[in-house]
Design a protein around this motif. Sequence first.
Motif, PDB file in Angstrom:
ATOM      1  N   ALA A 122      12.190  -2.643  11.917  1.00  0.00           N
ATOM      2  CA  ALA A 122      11.166  -1.609  11.815  1.00  0.00           C
ATOM      3  C   ALA A 122      11.098  -1.168  10.364  1.00  0.00           C
ATOM      4  N   LYS A 123       9.925  -0.755   9.915  1.00  0.00           N
ATOM      5  CA  LYS A 123       9.786  -0.318   8.530  1.00  0.00           C
ATOM      6  C   LYS A 123       8.552   0.560   8.404  1.00  0.00           C
ATOM      7  N   GLY A 124       8.521   1.305   7.327  1.00  0.00           N
ATOM      8  CA  GLY A 124       7.370   2.176   7.111  1.00  0.00           C
ATOM      9  C   GLY A 124       7.519   2.945   5.829  1.00  0.00           C
ATOM     10  N   GLY A 125       6.687   3.975   5.697  1.00  0.00           N
ATOM     11  CA  GLY A 125       6.730   4.792   4.493  1.00  0.00           C
ATOM     12  C   GLY A 125       5.418   5.504   4.246  1.00  0.00           C
ATOM     13  N   ARG A 126       5.383   6.177   3.112  1.00  0.00           N
ATOM     14  CA  ARG A 126       4.201   6.955   2.744  1.00  0.00           C
ATOM     15  C   ARG A 126       3.173   6.049   2.065  1.00  0.00           C
ATOM     16  N   TYR A 164       0.805  -1.214   0.000  1.00  0.00           N
ATOM     17  CA  TYR A 164       0.000   0.000   0.000  1.00  0.00           C
ATOM     18  C   TYR A 164       0.843   1.272   0.000  1.00  0.00           C
ATOM     19  N   HIS A 165       2.158   1.150  -0.009  1.00  0.00           N
ATOM     20  CA  HIS A 165       3.004   2.341   0.009  1.00  0.00           C
ATOM     21  C   HIS A 165       3.022   3.021  -1.361  1.00  0.00           C
ATOM     22  N   THR A 166       3.177   4.351  -1.327  1.00  0.00           N
ATOM     23  CA  THR A 166       3.073   5.129  -2.564  1.00  0.00           C
ATOM     24  C   THR A 166       4.245   6.076  -2.788  1.00  0.00           C
TER      25      THR A 166
END
Length: 393
Positions: free
Chosen positions: A294-298, A276-278
């Motif tokens: 850990a991870k993440g994003g826009r 779902y990251h953009t």
Amino acid sequence: MTVSDRWLLPDGVEDILPPLAGQIESLRRDVMDTCQRWGYQLVIPPLIEYLESLFTGTGHDLELQTFKLTDQLTGRMMGLRADMTPQAARIDAHTLGQEGITRLCYAGHVLHTRPRHMLTGRTPIQAGCELFGSGSESADMEVIRLMLEALRVSGLPKIHLDLAHVTIYESLVGEAGFDRDTGAAIFDAMARKSVPELDQLLGDCPPGSAGSMLRELARVSGGKPALMEAKHILEGAPEPLRQALEQLERVAEMLADDYPEVSFGFDFCELRGYNYHTGLVFAAYVPGHGDAVAKGGRYDAIGSDFGRARPATGFSLDIRALVSLGQRPGQPGKAIWAPAMQEPGLDGVISGLRMTETVVRALPEDEGVDPRSRNCDRVLVKRDGQWVVEQLG
């Protein structure tokens, strides 16, 4: 089922016992306290929801990780959450419905149908933060900085942060005009860093084409030289791709000034997650541990799928994994052993001690028990008419 089978737990599911349970809870509190000091408000999403809500805006891999069951009241299909980010997006879009910036944090168990890799279980304790309402680079920077602060709290000795940008992949795939199945196969191969599969899928693409650039980028990872190589590969590419590379360079430079102990790299195959990251995405690693801690994003698309378009960025981490990898100071944990006798004034003394200390009061069945077997290193005794705490020899 035999009597001996009744105590068995499913594969990948475990009891968390003392003292590990106390260490996990201590870290969970510290991480949540850190997030709340940055202005993130705590939410507690439900463990179970209807599938339509859990899967809104997410990819197929989240569906594969979700246990499903039938709601006995409505007959509708429900799922046990495998990721809390979509729940936070739903809360922002509909439950809160606030205008402007919303900052949310959360921590709790999620359940996976299968472990992510052989060193993890199926019931991780996920914690994270989500920032809604800003599409700015400043919001991305805030979330990355907060994630690094949370990892500092965890006591990790050394952290490596990989940065990537989904826009690069999406632009090249869109320009190449692959059909849906081929595009999905390419995404899967890149997420698994399977260069041979990519060569097979993209081998017929002519030099200089979008497919050829994608194949070359799959081989690029590392420090600043990798970014320079990516710029060379994408020379002459559309403007959005060059802007994405420039953003990666800016973010890495700003973070390096604030976190000199963190090493930075660029990985143009960093597409793992729930699809779902953009935009800008990131993942933190610890040397010797293959999976991201850990991870993440826009992820600007989920809000619109809930009927309320909202730019968003965030991160998540696994508290259980961080406890095993971190080097936090030893937990105090030791207690005071109080006698079982009933004597005037003793209850008041124990109550006073419990304002700041852990006190275990003996029961009649504890006669002859060594207090150290109850995690006690001190004992409450009466000396010259006064109750005092003494160290156990």
